[in-house]
Design an enzyme around this catalytic site. Sequence first.
Site, PDB file in Angstrom:
ATOM      1  CE  LYS A 124     -18.943  30.407  19.965  1.00  0.00           C
ATOM      2  NZ  LYS A 124     -19.690  29.523  20.952  1.00  0.00           N
ATOM      3  NE  ARG A 166     -23.197  18.008  24.755  1.00  0.00           N
ATOM      4  CZ  ARG A 166     -23.108  18.826  25.340  1.00  0.00           C
ATOM      5  NH1 ARG A 166     -23.166  19.135  26.647  1.00  0.00           N
ATOM      6  NH2 ARG A 166     -22.406  19.843  24.711  1.00  0.00           N
ATOM      7  CG  ASN A 181     -15.553  30.010  24.658  1.00  0.00           C
ATOM      8  OD1 ASN A 181     -15.015  28.977  24.654  1.00  0.00           O
ATOM      9  ND2 ASN A 181     -16.869  30.104  24.809  1.00  0.00           N
ATOM     10  CG  ASN A 211     -34.232  33.493  21.995  1.00  0.00           C
ATOM     11  OD1 ASN A 211     -34.587  34.746  22.004  1.00  0.00           O
ATOM     12  ND2 ASN A 211     -33.103  33.059  22.005  1.00  0.00           N
ATOM     13  CG  HIS A 243     -27.228  27.435  30.526  1.00  0.00           C
ATOM     14  ND1 HIS A 243     -26.400  28.662  30.544  1.00  0.00           N
ATOM     15  CD2 HIS A 243     -26.849  26.746  29.022  1.00  0.00           C
ATOM     16  CE1 HIS A 243     -25.561  28.673  29.174  1.00  0.00           C
ATOM     17  NE2 HIS A 243     -26.052  27.628  28.538  1.00  0.00           N
ATOM     18  CG  LEU A 244     -33.222  25.458  29.188  1.00  0.00           C
ATOM     19  CD1 LEU A 244     -35.070  25.546  29.160  1.00  0.00           C
ATOM     20  CD2 LEU A 244     -33.282  23.898  29.782  1.00  0.00           C
ATOM     21  N   GLY A 245     -29.485  25.666  26.313  1.00  0.00           N
ATOM     22  CA  GLY A 245     -28.988  26.290  24.862  1.00  0.00           C
ATOM     23  C   GLY A 245     -28.932  24.953  23.940  1.00  0.00           C
ATOM     24  CG  MET A 274     -37.336  24.952  21.098  1.00  0.00           C
ATOM     25  SD  MET A 274     -37.879  23.348  21.295  1.00  0.00           S
ATOM     26  CE  MET A 274     -36.857  22.593  22.573  1.00  0.00           C
ATOM     27  NE  ARG A 275     -33.951  29.614  15.849  1.00  0.00           N
ATOM     28  CZ  ARG A 275     -32.814  29.999  15.824  1.00  0.00           C
ATOM     29  NH1 ARG A 275     -32.782  31.469  15.754  1.00  0.00           N
ATOM     30  NH2 ARG A 275     -31.775  29.597  16.141  1.00  0.00           N
ATOM     31  NE  ARG A 309     -16.867  28.003  28.517  1.00  0.00           N
ATOM     32  CZ  ARG A 309     -17.656  26.910  27.771  1.00  0.00           C
ATOM     33  NH1 ARG A 309     -17.335  27.074  26.334  1.00  0.00           N
ATOM     34  NH2 ARG A 309     -18.271  26.058  28.050  1.00  0.00           N
ATOM     35  N   GLY A 327     -26.298  22.881  24.378  1.00  0.00           N
ATOM     36  CA  GLY A 327     -25.928  22.072  25.736  1.00  0.00           C
ATOM     37  C   GLY A 327     -27.214  22.743  26.587  1.00  0.00           C
ATOM     38  CD  GLU A 346     -21.742  30.811  29.028  1.00  0.00           C
ATOM     39  OE1 GLU A 346     -22.456  30.910  28.090  1.00  0.00           O
ATOM     40  OE2 GLU A 346     -21.102  29.691  29.607  1.00  0.00           O
ATOM     41  CG  HIS A 353     -23.666  25.294  30.947  1.00  0.00           C
ATOM     42  ND1 HIS A 353     -24.750  24.297  30.667  1.00  0.00           N
ATOM     43  CD2 HIS A 353     -23.106  25.152  29.433  1.00  0.00           C
ATOM     44  CE1 HIS A 353     -24.880  24.083  29.256  1.00  0.00           C
ATOM     45  NE2 HIS A 353     -23.810  24.694  28.644  1.00  0.00           N
TER      46      HIS A 353
HETATM   47  P1  AMP Z   1     -26.992  28.393  22.800  1.00  0.00           P
HETATM   48  O1  AMP Z   1     -26.493  27.259  22.736  1.00  0.00           O
HETATM   49  O2  AMP Z   1     -27.324  29.103  23.866  1.00  0.00           O
HETATM   50  O3  AMP Z   1     -26.581  29.416  21.579  1.00  0.00           O
HETATM   51  O4  AMP Z   1     -28.631  28.180  22.194  1.00  0.00           O
HETATM   52  C1  AMP Z   1     -28.695  27.669  20.746  1.00  0.00           C
HETATM   53  C2  AMP Z   1     -30.156  27.079  20.637  1.00  0.00           C
HETATM   54  O5  AMP Z   1     -31.135  28.063  20.968  1.00  0.00           O
HETATM   55  C3  AMP Z   1     -30.469  26.866  19.175  1.00  0.00           C
HETATM   56  O6  AMP Z   1     -30.022  25.605  18.889  1.00  0.00           O
HETATM   57  C4  AMP Z   1     -32.080  26.915  19.172  1.00  0.00           C
HETATM   58  O7  AMP Z   1     -32.669  25.510  19.532  1.00  0.00           O
HETATM   59  C5  AMP Z   1     -32.529  27.774  20.220  1.00  0.00           C
HETATM   60  N1  AMP Z   1     -32.970  29.040  19.980  1.00  0.00           N
HETATM   61  C6  AMP Z   1     -32.347  30.256  19.359  1.00  0.00           C
HETATM   62  N2  AMP Z   1     -33.087  31.211  19.105  1.00  0.00           N
HETATM   63  C7  AMP Z   1     -34.350  30.750  19.242  1.00  0.00           C
HETATM   64  C8  AMP Z   1     -35.632  31.122  19.055  1.00  0.00           C
HETATM   65  N3  AMP Z   1     -35.642  32.515  18.694  1.00  0.00           N
HETATM   66  N4  AMP Z   1     -36.578  30.397  19.668  1.00  0.00           N
HETATM   67  C9  AMP Z   1     -36.290  29.237  19.985  1.00  0.00           C
HETATM   68  N5  AMP Z   1     -35.155  28.494  20.303  1.00  0.00           N
HETATM   69  C10 AMP Z   1     -34.108  29.252  19.728  1.00  0.00           C
END
Ligand code: AMP
Length: 413
Positions: A21, A247, A14, A340, A214-216, A289-290, A97, A218, A390, A186
Amino acid sequence: MTGSANATRVLVLNSGSSSVKYQLLDMEDGTRPAVGLVERIGEETSRVVNTGPAGAGKRERTGPIPDHAAALKAVADELAHDGLGLDSPELAAIGHRVVHGGLKFSAPTLITDEVLAEIERLVPVAPLHNPANITGIRTARALRPDLPQVAVFDTAFHTTMPEYAARYAIDVETADAHRIRRYGFHGTSHAYVSRRAAELLGKEPEEVNVIVLHLGNGASASAVRGGRCVDTSMGLTPLEGLVMGTRSGDIDPAVTFHLKRVAGMSEDDVDVLLNKRSGLVGLCGDNDMREIRRRIEEGDESARLAFEIYVHRLKKYIGAYYAVLGRVDAVVFTAGVGENSAPVREAAVAGLEELGLVVDADLNAVRSDVPRLVSPDHARVAVAVVPTDEELEIARQTFALVGAGREGRGRAE
Ligand code: AMP
């Protein structure tokens, strides 16, 4: 093509703008003999982190890695260190990817010179992503010219969207001349998670309708009917749709003209504003989000408002895709936030009891990395958490193509 019967491993690459990665997956025994990352490519402090096979542990080193070619060489060296080099007879293929496959690529595709040229023709619609993917492919092909290499596209899963979902309501000739339409991203994650959710429900993918969130950093939503994507929230680029880490997601396009005319911003300024200085970070200064939840606990008002805006948009997409699908079997949360953050899941479905959507507080609070239901037994619609994978999906698609097509068929269509 390779023909070795014991070639059971796939290297997944990736390649991002400043990172690569990688994971080496064994498709027979399910192990991952190598998982790693090269980051800060082009800087003095590039970093390589590799977790080798059981017992080999983790290695980490820092030092200048000038470009992607050097980064892939570093990956090859890391693998070779554990006897897993690119010349290993166990390596069946490399799966790449690739972010944008346009309309051309709706399936994993064996990379040939023509396929690579086609991916290059897509650079104008994916200027931030495809160039890095292309460099990764070129370098890997130079290192192992005889090894099958497969492109797995982020957009592919969304090519089943009907025209009325994929087209913007703008002048058709202009749209077609510039390939302006909604492609979605995604896709590898949405494909994996929607299929895994069907499994969790004890059904075939063809039997269920699911909304995948899908909440990352992005973030995107998709409506999947019987295993096929019928709508998704990202568009021509990954900027459209949900509120994300940095974004904006959906916005009145007139905001961009306004910023140019009234605030004197350039195109690049607006691009940076909407892609890097918006979303959660733009609203409250944090995109994790943490951290946002921690600040809310302390009574921070801007963090609370950012959270509310994030959840409000999410809820609107759940409602919209519920309407698109007509009947929904599951709403599935995935990626860093989705997997999470119990408060996000709870808030996203709060008040949607009439739609059959309820979260069980105890189930929702459980921390786990296995697919699970967080809705009560009697719920009309399942609410699920399915960790995305993925790399596994790319490896599976790559292995299936190489295994099924040893005569060397590409599947560009
Ligand atoms: P990703 O792009 O899927 O790697 O998601 C990254 C995002 O996941 C981080 O910017 C955080 O906002 C969120 N995240 C990761 N770990 C946690 C957690 N334990 N609780 C809440 N949000 C989390």
